[in-house]
Design a protein around this motif. Structure first.
Motif, short mmCIF file in Angstrom:
data_model
loop_
_atom_site.label_atom_id
_atom_site.label_comp_id
_atom_site.label_asym_id
_atom_site.label_seq_id
_atom_site.Cartn_x
_atom_site.Cartn_y
_atom_site.Cartn_z
N ARG A 73 -39.01 11.11 34.41
CA ARG A 73 -38.66 10.18 33.32
C ARG A 73 -39.84 9.26 32.99
NH1 ARG A 73 -33.05 9.29 32.25
NH2 ARG A 73 -33.63 7.25 31.45
N ARG A 74 -40.24 9.27 31.72
CA ARG A 74 -41.31 8.39 31.26
C ARG A 74 -40.84 7.77 29.94
NH1 ARG A 74 -42.12 9.90 35.54
NH2 ARG A 74 -43.93 10.91 36.46
N ASP A 75 -41.20 6.52 29.72
CA ASP A 75 -40.80 5.85 28.48
C ASP A 75 -42.01 5.69 27.56
OD1 ASP A 75 -42.23 3.89 29.77
OD2 ASP A 75 -40.52 2.58 30.13
N LYS A 76 -41.77 5.13 26.38
CA LYS A 76 -42.86 4.94 25.40
C LYS A 76 -43.99 4.10 25.97
CE LYS A 76 -40.84 5.40 20.78
NZ LYS A 76 -40.58 4.67 19.53
N ARG A 80 -48.06 4.72 26.09
CA ARG A 80 -49.04 3.80 25.51
C ARG A 80 -50.14 3.51 26.52
NH1 ARG A 80 -48.55 0.08 21.52
NH2 ARG A 80 -50.75 -0.18 22.05
N THR A 81 -49.79 3.57 27.80
CA THR A 81 -50.73 3.25 28.88
C THR A 81 -51.49 4.47 29.36
OG1 THR A 81 -49.23 1.50 29.61
CG2 THR A 81 -50.94 2.16 31.16
N VAL A 82 -50.79 5.61 29.44
CA VAL A 82 -51.34 6.83 30.05
C VAL A 82 -51.33 7.97 29.04
CG1 VAL A 82 -51.12 8.50 31.93
CG2 VAL A 82 -50.45 6.11 32.31
N GLN A 83 -52.48 8.61 28.85
CA GLN A 83 -52.57 9.80 28.02
C GLN A 83 -53.30 10.89 28.80
OE1 GLN A 83 -51.67 10.70 24.54
NE2 GLN A 83 -50.15 9.16 25.12
N ALA A 108 -47.07 7.57 14.53
CA ALA A 108 -45.73 7.40 13.94
C ALA A 108 -44.69 7.14 15.04
CB ALA A 108 -45.36 8.64 13.14
N ILE A 109 -44.79 7.90 16.13
CA ILE A 109 -43.82 7.74 17.24
C ILE A 109 -43.87 6.32 17.79
CG2 ILE A 109 -43.37 8.41 19.65
CD1 ILE A 109 -44.21 11.28 18.79
N HIS A 110 -45.07 5.76 17.87
CA HIS A 110 -45.23 4.44 18.48
C HIS A 110 -45.26 3.30 17.45
CE1 HIS A 110 -45.80 5.68 22.68
NE2 HIS A 110 -46.25 6.79 22.15
N GLY A 111 -45.01 3.63 16.18
CA GLY A 111 -44.80 2.60 15.18
C GLY A 111 -46.03 1.88 14.68
#
Length: 251
Positions: A73-76, A80-83, A108-111
């Motif tokens: 499980r990972r959230d937005k 934003r922190t890890v790619q 778009a996903i992250h607004g």
């Protein structure tokens, strides 16, 4: 004093009956470039994928920027922190999407709203001009695709980059360009790198410390400086070093 960017404690990953990771523990500091080496099947890519949430870990813990994560499980906020940048630039980009669409999707996903400026900046940062924006991935060389993959990873301004053999699918002449590009991005953005490679030469060039993996376990963690001085404790580490030096001599 720098803090801990990422911490893995006693991580276990199994596939059916096979134990792919056995109680792996690893700490990576903020701004550090940390390598993971080992022969094929040692578990290094499995570890990176477990951190990213692509493999489930059954037990143990993962802490990123002070937050704990479990399983897959990972959230937005995590993304934003890890790619992550994958080994295969052919497989990691959607063949029916333009570069513009590939870069627009995470924004778009992250607004994000200032998408045009961000896409232009991302392409510029990886050495590709705006002329590449509306090309499809099949119109790009392997090196150009990997540059797009790096641009997509950087466009959300993450703090941590997971690099899974990011140059091994590329021609030798292109590998150095991509490694230099990554190193420049790390300096410019004060990024933390966790880099998997079977090539100790690449890890020694890019990283400050490294974990040596064998059969799903970390057998040793050593600084690159100590490695170059032959100050390590495991015979397996010595074998990896001899093998990589022998390959470079005859290549």
């Amino acid at each position: 004093m720098t803090g801990t960017a990422l911490s893995v404690r006693d991580m276990v990953v199994t596939f059916d009956e096979f134990v792919a990771l056995s109680h792996v523990t690893m700490n990576v500091n903020e701004g550090e470039s940390f390598g993971i080496v080992g022969e094929s099947g040692s578990g290094k890519s499995t570890l990176l994928r477990a951190v990213a949430g692509l493999n489930v870990f059954e037990s143990g813990s993962l802490t990123v920027a002070g937050r704990s994560y479990s399983g897959s499980r990972r959230d937005k906020e995590f993304y934003r922190t890890v790619q992550m940048v994958f080994q295969d630039p052919y497989g990691s980009l959607h063949p029916r999407q333009t570069v513009d669409r590939l870069l627009l999707e995470p924004l778009a996903i992250h607004g994000f709203s200032d998408v045009d400026a961000r896409i232009a900046r991302a392409l510029d940062e990886v050495g590709l001009g705006s002329g590449f924006r509306f090309r499809y991935s099949h119109q790009l060389s392997g090196g150009q695709r990997q540059r797009i993959a790096i641009a997509r990873a950087l466009i959300l301004e993450p703090k941590i980059l997971l690099l899974d053999e990011p140059t091994s699918a590329l021609d030798a002449s292109i590998q150095a360009e991509i490694l230099n590009l990554l190193e420049q991005a790390r300096k410019d953005r004060n990024l933390t790198f966790i880099m998997v490679s079977h090539d100790l030469g690449v890890i020694s060039h890019m990283c400050e410390r490294l974990a040596v993996m064998k059969k799903g376990e970390v057998v040793e963690t050593v600084s690159v400086e100590a490695l170059e001085k032959r100050e390590f404790s495991q015979e397996y580490t010595r074998q990896l070093l001899v093998a990589s030096e022998g390959f470079r001599r005859t290549a």
